[in-house]
Motif scaffolding. Structure first.
Motif, mmCIF file in Angstrom:
data_model
loop_
_atom_site.group_PDB
_atom_site.id
_atom_site.type_symbol
_atom_site.label_atom_id
_atom_site.label_comp_id
_atom_site.label_asym_id
_atom_site.label_seq_id
_atom_site.Cartn_x
_atom_site.Cartn_y
_atom_site.Cartn_z
ATOM 1 N N GLY A 25 0.817 -1.270 0.585
ATOM 2 C CA GLY A 25 -0.037 0.040 0.405
ATOM 3 C C GLY A 25 0.737 1.486 0.259
ATOM 4 O O GLY A 25 0.889 2.369 -0.644
ATOM 5 N N ILE A 26 2.158 1.142 0.839
ATOM 6 C CA ILE A 26 3.365 2.502 0.639
ATOM 7 C C ILE A 26 3.614 2.714 -0.734
ATOM 8 O O ILE A 26 3.389 3.759 -0.856
ATOM 9 C CB ILE A 26 3.820 2.340 2.076
ATOM 10 N N VAL A 27 4.025 1.523 -1.012
ATOM 11 C CA VAL A 27 4.705 1.240 -2.004
ATOM 12 C C VAL A 27 3.654 2.583 -3.992
ATOM 13 O O VAL A 27 3.910 3.309 -4.125
ATOM 14 C CB VAL A 27 5.439 0.231 -2.666
ATOM 15 N N ALA A 28 2.748 1.151 -3.095
ATOM 16 C CA ALA A 28 1.526 1.603 -4.473
ATOM 17 C C ALA A 28 1.045 3.363 -4.144
ATOM 18 O O ALA A 28 0.410 4.339 -5.367
ATOM 19 C CB ALA A 28 -0.222 1.015 -5.011
ATOM 20 N N GLY A 29 1.217 3.471 -3.380
ATOM 21 C CA GLY A 29 0.012 4.998 -2.846
ATOM 22 C C GLY A 29 1.751 6.344 -3.080
ATOM 23 O O GLY A 29 0.938 7.130 -3.703
ATOM 24 N N ALA A 262 -0.289 12.826 4.936
ATOM 25 C CA ALA A 262 -0.096 13.173 6.433
ATOM 26 C C ALA A 262 -1.190 12.312 6.674
ATOM 27 O O ALA A 262 -0.438 10.839 8.249
ATOM 28 C CB ALA A 262 -0.205 14.230 6.926
ATOM 29 N N LEU A 263 -3.036 12.433 6.345
ATOM 30 C CA LEU A 263 -4.154 11.829 6.957
ATOM 31 C C LEU A 263 -2.968 9.961 6.843
ATOM 32 O O LEU A 263 -3.591 9.199 7.688
ATOM 33 C CB LEU A 263 -5.092 12.296 6.845
ATOM 34 N N ASN A 264 -3.406 9.970 5.627
ATOM 35 C CA ASN A 264 -3.295 8.116 5.004
ATOM 36 C C ASN A 264 -2.128 7.502 5.861
ATOM 37 O O ASN A 264 -1.820 6.700 6.201
ATOM 38 C CB ASN A 264 -3.673 7.991 3.583
ATOM 39 N N PHE A 265 -0.534 8.912 5.417
ATOM 40 C CA PHE A 265 0.889 7.882 6.247
ATOM 41 C C PHE A 265 0.248 7.298 7.455
ATOM 42 O O PHE A 265 0.860 6.716 8.171
ATOM 43 C CB PHE A 265 1.949 9.327 5.831
ATOM 44 N N ALA A 266 -0.505 8.384 8.564
ATOM 45 C CA ALA A 266 -0.243 7.967 9.568
ATOM 46 C C ALA A 266 -1.455 6.597 10.206
ATOM 47 O O ALA A 266 -0.993 5.813 11.303
ATOM 48 C CB ALA A 266 -0.843 9.639 10.851
ATOM 49 N N GLN A 267 -2.970 6.930 9.458
ATOM 50 C CA GLN A 267 -3.499 5.769 9.643
ATOM 51 C C GLN A 267 -2.995 4.567 9.755
ATOM 52 O O GLN A 267 -3.909 3.361 9.438
ATOM 53 C CB GLN A 267 -4.667 6.766 9.009
#
Length: 446
Positions: A25-29, A262-267
């Motif tokens: 998910g991180i890589v795709a994001g 920021a919101l997606n990264f934290a969550q």
């Protein structure tokens, strides 16, 4: 295997699946965000949020009701299936009328630059498919088919990784054009593949016949559960999404791009909580021994808190290095909000465990009151802090509302169930040993 062993296995397996999901998910994001840029990322976030809004309003929390009544077997599955899909098509009809037949319908969801036939069509199709997939998933989880749900989750992550990474490199080398419209089309393609897989699992594992007849004996418990649960979920949705609209209003689409990152990264830290809640909701819904349920809830809360504390510290320390490394220095403005939101997400995580436990015990009015109180706090602080401090102010408002939510949950559980707060937060030697035994048992099986 014992009930306790089965639950532990399901939670651990779900958590293990979340690890590659998290990484992929991180890589795709990263590639998606790099391709769209700050403004495009903000517009994409608004589209996804609008779909979620429609699903919250017209989905009626049916997936939660399906899990609840499937697990405790209080409504005949065939009747529950027929009613669920009848309401799904009714909701789809309302969304169609709202978007295409009422002139101001789309205007209320889309900004001027994005109020086109394409984006309205995307909202409609995405609403229907997202809602349909949620209903099927509810039946699978209510029947404790977590293995299949985990498989789908992993397939979904792999698909997003392959599709959006390939898209980025193809666009980077000028083989294709990839803007917001192309990204949304690919998003729908992934949703469609999810639907096919869910239907396969549903047909293979759940022998449920369809029936459109339903009696008052079915409707009464369904309505008693749905009304407070629906209001609770709706209010909680605004707790998570109000800041997005405030940031978009005061800071524009570009500012929203930074904040949504920021919101997606934290969550992303919430993968632990997701694993726990996914498995425990139908378990707590079917549990008749309240003392045993509280004991298991307390243990799950402590495990969640321990892991989330470590994740919070790690994110605060590493975000200033990770964000420019992954997304480029253009997204440096997102670093400070991530660090603030990391603390808020820690309290949000604990509140989610409380909320799922009480929801499974059919105490949704309590959740509604607590989420509503937190929403008032968020609205007041958001209107004060966002105009003055921008996206950092939005992060502070969110964190404060999560803390309020967590605090009220603690007070309620202490008073209602006569438990010591220390017993909820201080892990004992016996519980440490229990956690070790669970991990050892699951790893041995694998």
């Amino acid at each position: 295997m014992s009930e306790s062993g089965t639950i532990s296995k399901n939670i651990t397996h779900t958590f293990i699946v979340q690890i590659p999901n998290y990484i992929l998910g991180i890589v795709a994001g990263i590639f998606l965000t790099r391709q769209l840029g700050p403004e495009g990322k903000g517009a994409y976030t608004l589209m996804i949020t609008n779909v979620q809004l429609l699903v919250m309003f017209l989905g009626l929390n049916l997936p939660g009701a399906i899990q609840f009544f499937t697990a405790n077997k209080k409504i005949e599955p065939s009747r529950l299936t027929g009613l669920a899909f009848l309401l799904l098509f009714a909701g789809a009809a309302l969304v169609f009328v709202f978007l295409f037949l009422i002139p101001v319908g789309g205007e209320s969801l889309l900004t001027k630059d994005y109020d086109t036939f394409f984006f309205r069509t995307y909202l409609f199709i995405s609403f229907f498919v997202t809602n349909f997939n949620a209903l099927i998933t509810g039946f699978l989880q209510g029947n404790f088919r977590f293995k299949e749900v985990n498989k789908l989750s992993l397939v979904n992550s792999v698909l997003n990784f392959i599709i959006f990474t390939s898209m980025y490199y193809a666009a980077h080398h000028n083989f294709i054009k990839a803007g917001l419209q192309e990204v949304l089309i690919l998003t729908l393609a992934v949703l469609g593949i999810n639907t096919l897989i869910l239907l396969f699992f549903f047909k293979k594992h759940l022998k449920i016949k369809w029936a459109l007849t339903i009696s008052m004996d079915d409707i009464r418990p369904l309505v008693i559960f749905l009304i407070p649960a629906y209001i609770s979920v709706l209010v909680n949705f605004f707790n998570y999404r109000l800041t997005i609209w405030l940031v978009n209003y005061y800071e524009g689409t570009e500012g929203l791009g930074y904040f949504s990152l920021a919101l997606n990264f934290a969550q992303m830290m919430l993968m632990v909580t997701l694993a726990i809640n996914t498995v425990l909701f139908p378990y707590f819904a079917s549990k008749t021994d309240m003392q045993s349920a509280i004991k298991d809830f307390s243990f799950a809360l402590k495990i969640n808190m321990s892991i989330m504390f470590s994740a919070t510290i790690g994110l605060i320390l590493l975000s200033s290095f990770l964000i420019p490394l992954f997304y480029g220095e253009i997204f440096n403005p997102a670093v400070a909000p991530v660090q603030i939101l990391a603390v808020g997400t820690f309290f949000c995580s604990q509140a989610q465990v409380f909320g799922h436990f009480l929801g499974a015990r059919n105490k949704n009015w309590v959740n509604t009151f607590i989420y509503g109180t937190a929403l008032v706090c968020l609205a007041v602080l958001g209107l004060i802090l966002v105009p003055k401090y921008g996206i950092e102010g939005a992060a502070m408002a969110s964190g404060a509302s999560y803390f309020v939510m967590f605090s009220i949950f603690c007070i309620f559980v202490k008073v209602k169930f006569k438990v010591s707060l220390l017993s909820l937060f201080i892990i004992t030697k016996a519980e440490i040993q229990r956690a070790k035994n669970i991990l050892f048992r699951v790893l041995k099986k694998n």
